[in-house]
Design an enzyme around this catalytic site. Structure first.
Site, PDB file in Angstrom:
ATOM      1  CE1 TYR A   1       5.096  -2.358  46.884  1.00 28.64           C
ATOM      2  CE2 TYR A   1       6.247  -4.400  46.354  1.00 28.64           C
ATOM      3  CZ  TYR A   1       5.924  -3.405  47.263  1.00 28.64           C
ATOM      4  OH  TYR A   1       6.407  -3.450  48.537  1.00 28.64           O
TER       5      TYR A   1
ATOM      6  N   GLY B   1      18.044 -13.319  49.632  1.00 28.61           N
ATOM      7  CA  GLY B   1      17.757 -11.943  50.020  1.00 28.61           C
ATOM      8  C   GLY B   1      18.403 -11.589  51.339  1.00 28.61           C
TER       9      GLY B   1
END
Ligand SMILES: Cc1cc2nc3c(=O)[nH]c(=O)nc-3n(C[C@H](O)[C@H](O)[C@H](O)COP(=O)(O)O)c2cc1C
Length: 357
Positions: free
Chosen positions: A180, A317
Site C-alpha cells: 500500500y 490473523g
C-alpha cells in the site's frame, strides 16, 4: 508452567491482558465507508485478544481503494469508530486502528466522487481490483503525486491519527506493509521519483518516516506503531540489492522516534517467498523496542518464538476469523474452526459475526 503467550504486557501507557494480538484484517462490511454496529459486534466478539488491530482504514478519500473499507477522516467515521472502541473496551480489550492508504491499489469505482488513485509514480499495480459495480477491474495507471500532494497526504495521516484518539482508540498502526501507499514509496517497483521522495534509501524511506514523525508528535510515539513487510511481494513489490539497507535504516530511524512497536509481516504461510531471518533480526536489533511477530502462527510456534526473544507480541490473523474466542481455544488446545474464505469480504453477518463463540 505459565505460557508466556498468556502473560500480561505493558505496551506504552496501556496494559495488555495477554500477548495475543488480532492481526489487521480487511472485512469490507463498512457500507458507505462508515464503521457500524455490526463491526462493533465483530470486534467485541474477539476481545479476548490482548490487543486488536482493526482492518485497514483510510486516512483519506483517495485511500479508499477497496470496496466497503472504512475511513477515518470525518465526523461520521469518528462516531462510527466510537461504537467499536466502546464495545471493545467494555469487553475488556484494547484496540489500535490500522491506517491504510491504498495508493495505486484501487479503482475509481470504489472511491468517493472527487477522489483519485494516487501513487509515488505513474506505475500501474499488477492484477485486478474488485468493485461492487462491475466485478474485478484492471488497476488504473495511478496519478503521480506532486510534492504538494505528498505533503497533503502526510498531513491526512496526522489528522487521522488525531481523530483516532478522539474516537477512543488506544493507538494507531501505520500500514507500511503489503504494497500500500507507504510501501509504494519504500519500494523501487512503484517509486521511480527523482526528487527527495525517491531514489536513495534515505529518500524512499522519507515518506514513511515523515508520516511516523509527525503522527507521533500529534498523538505521542507511545501510541504509534507501524507494520512493515520486508521482502513482501503483495501489490507487485520486489526485493532488490538495497532491501536490507532500506529496512536497517527504517528500523534505526523508527527506533529514534521511539515508536511503540514494529509489526513484522511474514506472508510465507500465504504462499509468498520466505522472509530471511537475518532481516527480522536486523529490524529487532536496530529498532530496539517492542516487536510484534505475525504470519502463520499457532500456539507452539508463538510460544517458541517468544521464548527465543524474537519478539514480545504475536499476531494471529486467519485463526480469528472463525474462532472469536481464539485465546480460550489456544489455552485449552481445542481444535480450531476453519473460516469460509468465500465470505471474507462479502457484506453482512454471514461469515462475519455468525461463527459460534
Ligand atoms: C481476510 C484478510 C484480510 C486482511 N487484511 C489485512 C489488512 O487490512 N491489513 C494488513 O496489514 N493485513 C491484512 N491481512 C494480512 C493479515 O494481517 C496477516 O498478516 C495474514 O493473514 C497472515 O497471518 P495469519 O497466518 O495469522 O493469518 C489480511 C488477511 C486476511 C486473511
Amino acid at each position: 508452567m505459565t505460557d508466556r503467550l498468556f502473560s500480561t504486557f505493558k505496551l506504552g501507557p496501556i496494559e495488555l491482558a495477554n500477548r495475543v494480538v488480532m492481526s489487521p484484517m480487511t472485512r469490507s462490511r463498512a457500507i458507505g465507508n462508515v464503521p457500524n454496529d455490526l463491526m462493533a459486534t465483530y470486534y467485541a466478539q474477539r476481545a479476548e485478544a490482548g490487543l486488536i488491530i482493526t482492518e485497514g482504514t483510510s486516512p483519506s478519500p483517495n485511500g479508499l481503494g477497496y470496496a466497503r473499507i472504512p475511513g477515518l477522516f470525518d465526523e461520521a467515521h469518528v462516531a462510527g469508530w466510537k461504537k467499536v472502541t466502546t464495545a471493545v473496551h467494555d469487553a475488556g480489550s484494547r484496540v489500535f486502528v490500522q491506517l491504510m492508504h491504498t495508493g495505486r491499489v484501487g479503482h475509481a469505482n470504489n472511491l468517493p466522487s472527487g477522489a483519485r488513485v494516487l501513487a509515488p509514480s505513474a506505475v500501474v499495480a499488477p492484477g485486478t481490483m474488485y468493485t461492487d459495480q462491475a466485478g474485478p477491474q484492471e488497476h488504473p495507471v495511478p496519478v503521480a503525486m506532486t510534492d504538494a500532494e505528498v505533503e497533503a497526504t502526510i498531513e491526512e495521516h496526522v489528522q487521522a491519527s488525531k481523530l483516532a484518539i478522539e474516537a477512543g482508540f488506544d493507538g494507531v498502526e501505520l500500514h507500511g506493509a503489503n504494497g500500500y501507499l507507504i510501501e509504494q514509496f519504500l519500494n523501487t517497483a512503484s517509486n521511480q521519483r527523482t526528487d527527495r521522495w525517491g531514489g536513495s534509501v534515505e529518500n524512499r524511506a522519507r515518506f514513511a518516516l515523515e508520516v511516523a514523525r509527525r503522527s507521533a508528535e500529534a498523538i505521542g510515539a507511545d501510541r504509534l506503531g507501524i507494520r512493515l513487510s520486508p521482502y513482501g511481494a503483495f501489490g507487485g513489490m520486489v526485493a532488490d540489492a538495497e532491501t536490507d539497507a532500506l529496512y536497517a535504516h527504517l528500523a534505526t530511524e523508527l527506533g529514534k522516534l521511539k515508536l511503540v512497536y514494529v509489526h513484522v509481516v511474514d506472508h510465507s504461510s500465504m504462499g509468498t517467498p520466505p522472509v530471511p531471518d537475518a532481516i527480522k533480526s536486523t529490524i529487532r536489533a536496530k529498532f530496539g523496542g517492542t516487536i510484534v511477530l505475525s504470519g502463520g502462527y499457532d500456539k507452539a510456534r508463538a510460544e517458541a518464538d517468544l521464548l527465543a526473544e524474537k519478539g514480545e507480541l504475536v499476531a494471529f490473523g486467519r485463526p480469528f476469523l472463525a474462532n472469536p474466542k481464539l485465546v480460550s481455544k489456544l489455552k485449552s488446545g481445542d481444535a480450531l474452526a476453519q473460516a469460509d474464505m468465500s465470505t471474507a469480504y462479502t457484506p453482512g453477518e454471514k461469515g462475519y459475526t455468525d461463527y459460534p463463540a
